[in-house]
Design a protein around this motif. Structure first.
Motif, PDB file in Angstrom:
ATOM      1  N   ILE A 132       0.835  -1.206   0.000  1.00 46.44           N
ATOM      2  CA  ILE A 132       0.000   0.000   0.000  1.00 46.44           C
ATOM      3  C   ILE A 132       0.867   1.252   0.000  1.00 46.44           C
ATOM      4  O   ILE A 132       0.564   2.249  -0.684  1.00 46.44           O
ATOM      5  CB  ILE A 132      -0.950  -0.007   1.215  1.00 46.44           C
ATOM      6  N   ALA A 133       1.950   1.217   0.760  1.00 45.17           N
ATOM      7  CA  ALA A 133       2.839   2.384   0.830  1.00 45.17           C
ATOM      8  C   ALA A 133       3.466   2.701  -0.521  1.00 45.17           C
ATOM      9  O   ALA A 133       3.695   3.874  -0.866  1.00 45.17           O
ATOM     10  CB  ALA A 133       3.930   2.139   1.877  1.00 45.17           C
ATOM     11  N   SER A 134       3.730   1.656  -1.301  1.00 43.15           N
ATOM     12  CA  SER A 134       4.407   1.878  -2.584  1.00 43.15           C
ATOM     13  C   SER A 134       3.446   1.955  -3.766  1.00 43.15           C
ATOM     14  O   SER A 134       3.737   2.652  -4.760  1.00 43.15           O
ATOM     15  CB  SER A 134       5.423   0.755  -2.846  1.00 43.15           C
ATOM     16  N   GLN A 135       2.291   1.278  -3.684  1.00 47.37           N
ATOM     17  CA  GLN A 135       1.386   1.190  -4.832  1.00 47.37           C
ATOM     18  C   GLN A 135       0.055   1.910  -4.631  1.00 47.37           C
ATOM     19  O   GLN A 135      -0.738   2.008  -5.565  1.00 47.37           O
ATOM     20  CB  GLN A 135       1.094  -0.287  -5.154  1.00 47.37           C
ATOM     21  N   GLY A 136      -0.208   2.389  -3.423  1.00 44.14           N
ATOM     22  CA  GLY A 136      -1.481   3.040  -3.166  1.00 44.14           C
ATOM     23  C   GLY A 136      -2.537   2.052  -2.718  1.00 44.14           C
ATOM     24  O   GLY A 136      -2.236   0.906  -2.377  1.00 44.14           O
ATOM     25  N   THR A 137      -3.799   2.459  -2.734  1.00 46.34           N
ATOM     26  CA  THR A 137      -4.888   1.637  -2.175  1.00 46.34           C
ATOM     27  C   THR A 137      -5.837   1.089  -3.234  1.00 46.34           C
ATOM     28  O   THR A 137      -6.804   0.413  -2.887  1.00 46.34           O
ATOM     29  CB  THR A 137      -5.706   2.480  -1.174  1.00 46.34           C
TER      30      THR A 137
END
Length: 334
Positions: free
Chosen positions: A272-277
Motif C-alpha cells: 500500500i505504501a508503494s502502490q497506493g490503495t
C-alpha cells in the motif's frame, strides 16, 4: 452325678464359643480398618488424578482464550485497519480462494472479523483490556458466535465471565467444584460426559458399629464404592486429557497462523505504501500479497469459529479434524 458334668461341659463350650467370637470380632475389626484404609487411599488417588488433569485442562483453555484476545487486540485489529484501506477489491471472485470457500469458510473475512472485534469492544474487551480467569476459560472453550453475538442482531454479551459461571462444566473446570450445589467430585462426573456418579461414598477412618462383622461388611461396601469411583475418575481424567490435547493443538495452530498473518499484513502495508490503495491497479505480485493476507485472515476466522466444547460442556468431536485441516491449509500458504 452326670448333671453337673453336663452343665460344666455346656459352660465350657459356651466359653470357647465366646472366646472364638471375641477373636473373630477382633480380627474382623482389624480387617475392616485395613479395608477402610485401602478405600481411603483409592479415593485420594482418584481425586488427585482428576484434580491434576482438571488444573491442566483449565490452564490450557485459559491460555487459548487469552491468545485469541491478544490476536483480536493485535494482528486482527491490524489486519482490519490495513485491509479496509483498499478499494476495488474483488477477492471473492478470485480462484485463489476456491479451496477455502469449498471448505465453508467465510468469503469475506473483513466483515466477520470486524463484527467480532466490535462485539469484543462492546463487551468492554477492547484494546488494552484483559480477560479474567472465567472469561478466558469461556473464550478458549467456545467459538465467536456462541460468545460474542447473536446471528441476527450482533449484540455482544455483557460479560464473557458470565458464560463460564452459568455452564456447569466450565464452572467445575475453573473452580474444581460446583459452587451451586457443592457436588464436588460427583458433580464433576455428572457434568463431564453425562457420567452418573455412584452412591455417596462413606469411607471412614474408624470402625462403624459395635460388632466386628458389621464393621467389616461396611468396610467391604466402602471398598466397592471406592473402586467404582476410581473407574469413573479414570473416565473423567481421560475426557479432561482429550479436551486438553485438542486445546493445545488449537492454541499452537492459532499461534502459527497469527504469525503468518502478522507477516502478511506487514507485506500488505509495504504494498500500500508503494502502490497506493487501488487494488485494481496492483500488479499480479502485489495482488498475490493481498490474496495471501486474506487467506490467513480467513484461517484465523475459521479458528475463532471452531469451538472446543459445545454448550453442554462436551468436547466437540469434529474439532480436532477441523483444526488439522486448517493447519494444513496454513502450511500450504506459508
Amino acid at each position: 452325678m452326670p448333671i453337673p458334668l453336663i452343665i460344666g461341659a455346656a459352660a465350657a463350650a459356651a466359653g470357647l464359643y465366646g472366646a472364638k467370637k471375641g477373636i473373630s470380632g477382633a480380627l474382623d475389626h482389624q480387617a475392616a480398618k485395613k479395608t477402610n484404609s485401602e478405600s481411603e487411599a483409592i479415593v485420594r488417588e482418584a481425586n488427585q488424578k482428576v484434580e491434576t488433569r482438571r488444573e491442566s485442562t483449565n490452564q490450557s483453555l485459559e491460555q487459548y482464550g487469552q491468545r485469541k484476545l491478544r490476536a483480536f487486540n493485535g494482528v486482527i485489529a491490524d489486519f482490519i485497519l490495513t485491509f479496509e484501506q483498499l478499494k476495488n477489491v474483488e477477492i471473492v471472485k478470485s480462484p485463489e480462494l476456491e479451496k477455502l470457500t469449498e471448505q465453508d469458510f467465510s468469503q469475506n473475512p473483513l466483515t466477520g472479523l470486524r463484527q467480532d472485534y466490535q462485539a469484543l469492544k462492546d463487551a468492554g474487551l477492547g484494546l488494552g483490556a484483559g480477560l479474567s480467569g472465567g472469561a478466558a476459560l469461556a473464550f478458549g472453550a467456545y467459538n465467536g458466535t456462541m460468545l460474542l453475538a447473536t446471528a441476527s442482531t450482533g449484540t455482544a454479551i455483557s460479560t464473557l465471565g458470565g458464560v463460564a459461571a452459568t455452564n456447569a462444566t466450565l464452572a467445575w473446570l475453573g473452580g474444581g467444584s460446583l459452587a451451586a450445589g457443592g457436588y464436588g467430585m460427583a458433580g464433576g462426573m455428572i457434568v463431564l460426559g453425562g457420567i452418573v456418579a455412584g452412591p455417596a461414598l462413606a469411607v471412614f477412618g474408624h470402625i462403624l458399629g459395635n460388632k466386628g462383622e458389621q464393621a467389616l461388611n461396611t468396610a467391604l461396601g466402602n471398598l466397592e464404592q471406592a473402586k467404582t469411583l476410581r473407574t469413573e475418575s479414570n473416565i473423567i481424567a481421560d475426557k479432561l486429557t482429550a479436551i486438553g490435547d485438542v486445546t493445545k493443538l488449537a492454541d499452537n495452530t492459532f499461534s502459527t497462523i497469527s504469525s503468518h498473518l502478522r507477516n502478511a499484513v506487514h507485506s500488505l502495508k509495504k504494498t500500500i505504501a508503494s502502490q497506493g490503495t487501488d487494488f485494481s491497479s496492483f500488479s499480479n505480485e502485489d495482488k498475490e500479497v493481498t490474496y495471501r493476507t486474506v487467506k490467513f485472515a480467513q484461517l484465523i476466522k475459521a479458528m475463532i469459529d471452531t469451538p472446543i466444547l459445545d454448550e453442554q460442556g462436551n468436547l466437540v468431536l469434529s474439532t480436532q479434524k477441523r483444526i488439522k485441516e486448517i493447519a494444513v491449509m496454513a502450511a500450504d500458504q506459508a
